[in-house]
Design a protein around this motif. Sequence first.
Motif, PDB file in Angstrom:
ATOM      1  N   ALA A  14      55.316  47.841  22.670  1.00  0.00           N
ATOM      2  CA  ALA A  14      56.558  47.266  23.561  1.00  0.00           C
ATOM      3  C   ALA A  14      57.732  47.420  22.404  1.00  0.00           C
ATOM      4  O   ALA A  14      58.662  47.727  22.895  1.00  0.00           O
ATOM      5  N   LEU A  15      57.685  47.258  21.204  1.00  0.00           N
ATOM      6  CA  LEU A  15      58.520  47.197  20.265  1.00  0.00           C
ATOM      7  C   LEU A  15      58.779  48.573  20.002  1.00  0.00           C
ATOM      8  O   LEU A  15      60.185  48.760  20.037  1.00  0.00           O
ATOM      9  N   LEU A  16      58.248  49.470  19.868  1.00  0.00           N
ATOM     10  CA  LEU A  16      58.488  51.023  19.736  1.00  0.00           C
ATOM     11  C   LEU A  16      59.162  51.642  20.862  1.00  0.00           C
ATOM     12  O   LEU A  16      60.083  52.032  20.786  1.00  0.00           O
ATOM     13  N   GLN A  17      58.957  51.098  22.113  1.00  0.00           N
ATOM     14  CA  GLN A  17      59.438  51.553  23.405  1.00  0.00           C
ATOM     15  C   GLN A  17      60.743  50.803  23.326  1.00  0.00           C
ATOM     16  O   GLN A  17      61.818  51.524  23.683  1.00  0.00           O
ATOM     17  N   ALA A  18      60.977  49.582  22.974  1.00  0.00           N
ATOM     18  CA  ALA A  18      62.313  48.889  22.955  1.00  0.00           C
ATOM     19  C   ALA A  18      63.362  49.468  21.984  1.00  0.00           C
ATOM     20  O   ALA A  18      64.527  49.658  22.324  1.00  0.00           O
ATOM     21  N   LEU A  19      62.533  50.161  21.087  1.00  0.00           N
ATOM     22  CA  LEU A  19      63.713  50.723  19.950  1.00  0.00           C
ATOM     23  C   LEU A  19      63.859  52.320  20.203  1.00  0.00           C
ATOM     24  O   LEU A  19      64.092  52.948  19.288  1.00  0.00           O
ATOM     25  N   GLU A  20      63.358  52.842  21.297  1.00  0.00           N
ATOM     26  CA  GLU A  20      63.357  54.271  21.697  1.00  0.00           C
ATOM     27  C   GLU A  20      62.370  55.024  20.551  1.00  0.00           C
ATOM     28  O   GLU A  20      63.265  56.099  20.356  1.00  0.00           O
ATOM     29  N   LEU A  21      61.239  54.520  20.207  1.00  0.00           N
ATOM     30  CA  LEU A  21      60.516  55.136  19.358  1.00  0.00           C
ATOM     31  C   LEU A  21      59.137  55.586  19.824  1.00  0.00           C
ATOM     32  O   LEU A  21      58.197  55.450  18.961  1.00  0.00           O
ATOM     33  N   GLU A  22      59.039  55.626  20.966  1.00  0.00           N
ATOM     34  CA  GLU A  22      57.657  55.973  21.744  1.00  0.00           C
ATOM     35  C   GLU A  22      56.910  56.958  20.985  1.00  0.00           C
ATOM     36  O   GLU A  22      55.770  56.914  21.223  1.00  0.00           O
ATOM     37  N   ASP A  23      57.431  57.906  20.409  1.00  0.00           N
ATOM     38  CA  ASP A  23      56.674  59.122  20.142  1.00  0.00           C
ATOM     39  C   ASP A  23      56.078  58.745  18.488  1.00  0.00           C
ATOM     40  O   ASP A  23      55.391  59.720  17.917  1.00  0.00           O
ATOM     41  N   VAL A  24      56.477  57.681  18.103  1.00  0.00           N
ATOM     42  CA  VAL A  24      55.928  57.201  16.356  1.00  0.00           C
ATOM     43  C   VAL A  24      54.775  56.480  16.591  1.00  0.00           C
ATOM     44  O   VAL A  24      54.409  55.911  17.461  1.00  0.00           O
ATOM     45  N   GLU A  25      53.617  57.167  15.702  1.00  0.00           N
ATOM     46  CA  GLU A  25      52.428  56.745  15.645  1.00  0.00           C
ATOM     47  C   GLU A  25      52.640  55.752  14.706  1.00  0.00           C
ATOM     48  O   GLU A  25      52.910  55.907  13.468  1.00  0.00           O
ATOM     49  N   VAL A  26      51.964  54.452  14.952  1.00  0.00           N
ATOM     50  CA  VAL A  26      51.931  53.283  13.758  1.00  0.00           C
ATOM     51  C   VAL A  26      50.285  53.025  13.578  1.00  0.00           C
ATOM     52  O   VAL A  26      49.690  52.613  14.533  1.00  0.00           O
ATOM     53  N   ASP A  27      49.920  53.193  12.384  1.00  0.00           N
ATOM     54  CA  ASP A  27      48.566  52.584  12.092  1.00  0.00           C
ATOM     55  C   ASP A  27      48.568  51.038  11.816  1.00  0.00           C
ATOM     56  O   ASP A  27      48.918  50.560  10.696  1.00  0.00           O
ATOM     57  N   VAL A  28      48.505  50.299  12.836  1.00  0.00           N
ATOM     58  CA  VAL A  28      48.665  48.916  12.836  1.00  0.00           C
ATOM     59  C   VAL A  28      47.676  48.210  11.501  1.00  0.00           C
ATOM     60  O   VAL A  28      48.207  47.433  10.929  1.00  0.00           O
ATOM     61  N   ASN A  29      46.591  48.772  11.375  1.00  0.00           N
ATOM     62  CA  ASN A  29      45.581  48.258  10.617  1.00  0.00           C
ATOM     63  C   ASN A  29      46.207  48.576   9.207  1.00  0.00           C
ATOM     64  O   ASN A  29      46.088  47.873   8.243  1.00  0.00           O
ATOM     65  N   GLU A  30      46.790  49.594   9.105  1.00  0.00           N
ATOM     66  CA  GLU A  30      46.952  50.105   7.459  1.00  0.00           C
ATOM     67  C   GLU A  30      48.539  49.198   7.290  1.00  0.00           C
ATOM     68  O   GLU A  30      48.618  49.041   5.989  1.00  0.00           O
ATOM     69  N   VAL A  31      49.327  48.998   8.168  1.00  0.00           N
ATOM     70  CA  VAL A  31      50.315  48.101   7.960  1.00  0.00           C
ATOM     71  C   VAL A  31      49.866  46.707   7.610  1.00  0.00           C
ATOM     72  O   VAL A  31      50.667  46.084   6.621  1.00  0.00           O
ATOM     73  N   LEU A  32      48.965  46.211   8.233  1.00  0.00           N
ATOM     74  CA  LEU A  32      48.320  45.017   7.907  1.00  0.00           C
ATOM     75  C   LEU A  32      47.649  44.879   6.784  1.00  0.00           C
ATOM     76  O   LEU A  32      47.908  43.846   6.008  1.00  0.00           O
ATOM     77  N   ALA A  33      47.220  46.161   6.342  1.00  0.00           N
ATOM     78  CA  ALA A  33      46.308  45.794   4.977  1.00  0.00           C
ATOM     79  C   ALA A  33      47.353  45.871   4.032  1.00  0.00           C
ATOM     80  O   ALA A  33      47.356  45.306   2.736  1.00  0.00           O
ATOM     81  N   GLY A  59      61.392  55.947   7.065  1.00  0.00           N
ATOM     82  CA  GLY A  59      62.573  56.371   8.304  1.00  0.00           C
ATOM     83  C   GLY A  59      63.351  57.127   7.361  1.00  0.00           C
ATOM     84  O   GLY A  59      63.901  58.523   8.212  1.00  0.00           O
ATOM     85  N   LEU A  60      63.925  56.816   6.403  1.00  0.00           N
ATOM     86  CA  LEU A  60      64.858  57.730   5.544  1.00  0.00           C
ATOM     87  C   LEU A  60      64.156  58.894   5.174  1.00  0.00           C
ATOM     88  O   LEU A  60      64.996  60.174   5.481  1.00  0.00           O
ATOM     89  N   ALA A  61      62.971  59.101   4.678  1.00  0.00           N
ATOM     90  CA  ALA A  61      62.687  60.538   4.563  1.00  0.00           C
ATOM     91  C   ALA A  61      62.310  61.320   5.474  1.00  0.00           C
ATOM     92  O   ALA A  61      62.662  62.398   5.498  1.00  0.00           O
ATOM     93  N   SER A  62      61.800  60.667   6.496  1.00  0.00           N
ATOM     94  CA  SER A  62      61.533  61.436   7.644  1.00  0.00           C
ATOM     95  C   SER A  62      62.835  61.824   8.331  1.00  0.00           C
ATOM     96  O   SER A  62      63.034  63.005   8.818  1.00  0.00           O
ATOM     97  N   GLY A  63      63.834  61.035   8.434  1.00  0.00           N
ATOM     98  CA  GLY A  63      64.986  61.321   9.142  1.00  0.00           C
ATOM     99  C   GLY A  63      65.936  62.384   8.416  1.00  0.00           C
ATOM    100  O   GLY A  63      66.645  63.199   9.161  1.00  0.00           O
ATOM    101  N   SER A  64      65.767  62.438   7.210  1.00  0.00           N
ATOM    102  CA  SER A  64      66.334  63.558   6.268  1.00  0.00           C
ATOM    103  C   SER A  64      65.619  64.890   6.240  1.00  0.00           C
ATOM    104  O   SER A  64      66.073  65.832   5.531  1.00  0.00           O
ATOM    105  N   GLY A  65      64.602  64.847   7.037  1.00  0.00           N
ATOM    106  CA  GLY A  65      63.699  65.884   6.961  1.00  0.00           C
ATOM    107  C   GLY A  65      62.895  66.101   5.675  1.00  0.00           C
ATOM    108  O   GLY A  65      62.320  67.475   5.461  1.00  0.00           O
TER     109      GLY A  65
END
Length: 95
Positions: A14-33, A59-65
């Motif tokens: 829901a948050l990814l969709q609200a931020l228009e980031l639907e195509d971003v994969e988030v590993d929730v367990n890795e973030v929580l770890a 995001g900066l690294a990815s956005g800058s290519g």
Amino acid sequence: MKSQDETLEDWCRALLQALELEDVEVDVNEVLALAGVAAHSVVRPAAPLTTFIAGFAAGLASGSGQATDAVSMQAAMGVARKLATDYAASETSGA
């Protein structure tokens, strides 16, 4: 009733969709770890701060290519995890 994992996955989508980031994969367990490492190695409030800064850096690294989304996230989270672990070690040794 949904499990905590299901709720987190739903919230993430829901948050990814609200931020228009639907195509971003988030590993929730890795973030929580990572949050857990920061909370236990630094101080508890370091958890959200660490995950935010790591995500921002990715995001900066990815956005800058510089790298793909996945590589950027993995690298930023790795740096944050190592820094938090090293911070705990330096505090323990009195450095």
